[in-house]
Design a protein around this motif. Sequence first.
Motif, mmCIF file in Angstrom:
data_model
loop_
_atom_site.group_PDB
_atom_site.id
_atom_site.type_symbol
_atom_site.label_atom_id
_atom_site.label_comp_id
_atom_site.label_asym_id
_atom_site.label_seq_id
_atom_site.Cartn_x
_atom_site.Cartn_y
_atom_site.Cartn_z
ATOM 1 N N ASP A 157 0.089 -11.821 33.465
ATOM 2 C CA ASP A 157 -0.478 -13.115 33.915
ATOM 3 C C ASP A 157 0.202 -14.147 32.772
ATOM 4 O OD1 ASP A 157 -2.537 -13.931 31.844
ATOM 5 O OD2 ASP A 157 -3.004 -11.974 32.260
ATOM 6 N N GLY A 158 0.276 -15.457 33.139
ATOM 7 C CA GLY A 158 0.820 -16.599 32.300
ATOM 8 C C GLY A 158 0.187 -16.680 30.873
ATOM 9 N N GLY A 159 -1.226 -16.411 31.031
ATOM 10 C CA GLY A 159 -1.880 -16.497 29.690
ATOM 11 C C GLY A 159 -1.649 -15.552 28.770
ATOM 12 N N THR A 160 -1.433 -14.301 29.180
ATOM 13 C CA THR A 160 -0.968 -13.057 28.284
ATOM 14 C C THR A 160 0.435 -13.521 27.891
ATOM 15 O OG1 THR A 160 -2.284 -11.770 29.464
ATOM 16 C CG2 THR A 160 -0.596 -10.768 28.074
ATOM 17 N N THR A 161 1.304 -13.980 28.706
ATOM 18 C CA THR A 161 2.468 -13.989 28.056
ATOM 19 C C THR A 161 2.935 -15.247 27.156
ATOM 20 O OG1 THR A 161 3.599 -13.582 30.374
ATOM 21 C CG2 THR A 161 4.913 -14.739 29.201
ATOM 22 N N HIS A 162 1.900 -16.165 27.450
ATOM 23 C CA HIS A 162 2.139 -17.405 26.336
ATOM 24 C C HIS A 162 1.331 -17.060 25.262
ATOM 25 C CE1 HIS A 162 2.307 -21.317 24.839
ATOM 26 N NE2 HIS A 162 1.228 -21.578 24.920
ATOM 27 N N GLU A 216 1.669 -14.250 23.800
ATOM 28 C CA GLU A 216 2.550 -13.363 23.137
ATOM 29 C C GLU A 216 3.461 -14.118 22.465
ATOM 30 O OE1 GLU A 216 3.977 -10.277 25.541
ATOM 31 O OE2 GLU A 216 2.140 -9.140 25.973
ATOM 32 N N VAL A 217 4.097 -15.155 23.299
ATOM 33 C CA VAL A 217 5.004 -16.223 22.649
ATOM 34 C C VAL A 217 4.410 -16.906 21.354
ATOM 35 C CG1 VAL A 217 6.150 -18.456 22.885
ATOM 36 C CG2 VAL A 217 6.226 -16.634 24.841
ATOM 37 N N GLY A 218 2.978 -17.394 21.515
ATOM 38 C CA GLY A 218 2.491 -18.151 20.343
ATOM 39 C C GLY A 218 2.447 -16.970 19.075
ATOM 40 N N THR A 219 2.089 -15.818 19.357
ATOM 41 C CA THR A 219 1.886 -14.883 18.313
ATOM 42 C C THR A 219 3.418 -14.642 17.491
ATOM 43 O OG1 THR A 219 0.242 -13.644 19.234
ATOM 44 C CG2 THR A 219 1.280 -12.493 17.565
ATOM 45 N N THR A 220 4.517 -14.664 18.551
ATOM 46 C CA THR A 220 5.632 -14.477 18.020
ATOM 47 C C THR A 220 6.179 -15.419 17.118
ATOM 48 O OG1 THR A 220 6.171 -13.019 19.774
ATOM 49 C CG2 THR A 220 8.054 -14.218 18.624
ATOM 50 N N ALA A 225 17.893 -25.655 3.482
ATOM 51 C CA ALA A 225 17.045 -26.810 3.609
ATOM 52 C C ALA A 225 17.605 -27.588 4.868
ATOM 53 C CB ALA A 225 17.202 -27.552 2.101
ATOM 54 N N ARG A 226 18.930 -27.811 5.138
ATOM 55 C CA ARG A 226 19.655 -28.486 5.941
ATOM 56 C C ARG A 226 19.114 -28.436 7.302
ATOM 57 N NH1 ARG A 226 23.535 -24.624 4.939
ATOM 58 N NH2 ARG A 226 24.471 -24.068 6.859
ATOM 59 N N VAL A 227 18.610 -27.126 7.704
ATOM 60 C CA VAL A 227 18.108 -26.849 9.185
ATOM 61 C C VAL A 227 16.667 -26.759 9.172
ATOM 62 C CG1 VAL A 227 20.403 -26.144 10.053
ATOM 63 C CG2 VAL A 227 18.808 -24.548 8.867
ATOM 64 N N ALA A 228 15.967 -26.744 8.227
ATOM 65 C CA ALA A 228 14.609 -26.428 8.145
ATOM 66 C C ALA A 228 13.917 -27.335 9.023
ATOM 67 C CB ALA A 228 14.024 -26.308 6.596
ATOM 68 N N SER A 229 13.816 -28.797 8.663
ATOM 69 C CA SER A 229 13.162 -29.327 9.662
ATOM 70 C C SER A 229 13.581 -29.264 11.104
ATOM 71 C CB SER A 229 13.455 -31.025 9.434
ATOM 72 O OG SER A 229 14.655 -31.339 9.446
ATOM 73 N N ALA A 230 14.635 -29.068 11.617
ATOM 74 C CA ALA A 230 15.024 -28.677 12.902
ATOM 75 C C ALA A 230 14.315 -27.554 13.343
ATOM 76 C CB ALA A 230 16.669 -28.532 13.003
ATOM 77 N N GLY A 231 14.470 -26.356 12.539
ATOM 78 C CA GLY A 231 13.702 -25.296 12.771
ATOM 79 C C GLY A 231 12.233 -25.488 13.013
ATOM 80 N N ARG A 232 11.646 -26.084 12.213
ATOM 81 C CA ARG A 232 10.230 -26.282 12.305
ATOM 82 C C ARG A 232 9.852 -27.028 13.627
ATOM 83 N NH1 ARG A 232 9.700 -28.244 8.078
ATOM 84 N NH2 ARG A 232 8.792 -26.217 6.752
ATOM 85 N N ALA A 233 10.681 -28.059 14.132
ATOM 86 C CA ALA A 233 10.512 -28.811 15.163
ATOM 87 C C ALA A 233 10.531 -28.008 16.273
ATOM 88 C CB ALA A 233 11.389 -30.093 15.294
ATOM 89 N N LEU A 234 11.608 -26.948 16.375
ATOM 90 C CA LEU A 234 11.769 -25.906 17.424
ATOM 91 C C LEU A 234 10.517 -25.279 17.499
ATOM 92 C CD1 LEU A 234 13.612 -24.516 19.496
ATOM 93 C CD2 LEU A 234 14.563 -23.262 17.837
ATOM 94 N N LEU A 235 10.151 -24.624 16.593
ATOM 95 C CA LEU A 235 8.652 -23.858 16.859
ATOM 96 C C LEU A 235 7.636 -24.513 17.406
ATOM 97 C CD1 LEU A 235 8.988 -21.653 13.453
ATOM 98 C CD2 LEU A 235 9.810 -21.181 15.650
ATOM 99 N N GLU A 236 7.507 -25.761 17.118
ATOM 100 C CA GLU A 236 6.437 -26.797 17.462
ATOM 101 C C GLU A 236 6.610 -26.881 19.203
ATOM 102 O OE1 GLU A 236 6.439 -30.206 15.121
ATOM 103 O OE2 GLU A 236 5.681 -29.411 13.312
ATOM 104 N N ARG A 237 8.107 -26.989 19.304
ATOM 105 C CA ARG A 237 8.173 -27.192 20.749
ATOM 106 C C ARG A 237 7.785 -25.797 21.712
ATOM 107 N NH1 ARG A 237 12.629 -29.737 18.948
ATOM 108 N NH2 ARG A 237 13.987 -28.261 19.749
ATOM 109 N N MET A 238 8.180 -24.920 21.116
ATOM 110 C CA MET A 238 8.086 -23.611 21.775
ATOM 111 C C MET A 238 6.533 -23.273 21.759
ATOM 112 S SD MET A 238 10.951 -23.471 22.963
ATOM 113 C CE MET A 238 10.476 -21.976 23.723
#
Length: 259
Positions: free
Chosen positions: A109-114, A116-120, A134-147
Amino acid sequence: MEPDDFEGGWDNRVTLVDGRWVDRTPRFPDREPQLRREAALLPWLGPLLPLPVPAPAVVSEDPFTLRHAYLPGVRCPGTSPVHGAEIGRFLRALHTVDTREAIRHGARDGGTTHAEVGTTVARMEREVLPLLPARVASAGRALLERMATPPPRTSVVHADLGPEHIRVVAARVTGVIDWGDSGIGDPALDLAWTTLGADRAFADAVLLTYQPDEALVARARDWHQLGPWHEVLYGLGEGGPAFVESGLAGTVDRLERFS
């Protein structure tokens, strides 16, 4: 046509039996539930889709083994617009399958899938983000927040749709295999490699036949950026340093190109 790869992937060992059957056994005990989900879901799901998928059955409990008829072909090169159009139609059909019925037939189900995404994503924040330059760290952090944010809509998804899981013979797509990660999830995940990792002609044909909206395209771009992070995690575990190195290189490249 003989297969071009029968070593299997990170999760399973794969053997061709009598030229007719594919046997899959988990490399690690925690991968077995993936195969059991395939055995429950795919015989029901397959007839609803416009391309062949395996219809596996359990043939051994010790060692646990799943068997399905061999789908002929080689890995998709991701270059042909004919293949791309077939995959676009396939994904439109897959993403409109009744999610309640899919869950009833074994899909996560969607709750289980999400969850698992959150744990990853949390693991990626702890273990991968500190390794980025350092040059991509902020972009990487923003990506993780969106995901970490739940997707705006969910559907039945393959969830690992790359070239090695799309089989082709000449101009035909002959099968879509390896459904262990499937479940109710973000449809943008299935558009990540197919619209951003494949060649432009293939990707344009997927987009033309699928016709995603801008939000789904943006979400697919995020999933595409996240792909190499999984390789780093695998390398930090059983994969070894070579996977860490190649995964970090891919992570940096995608963050620089798409952020």
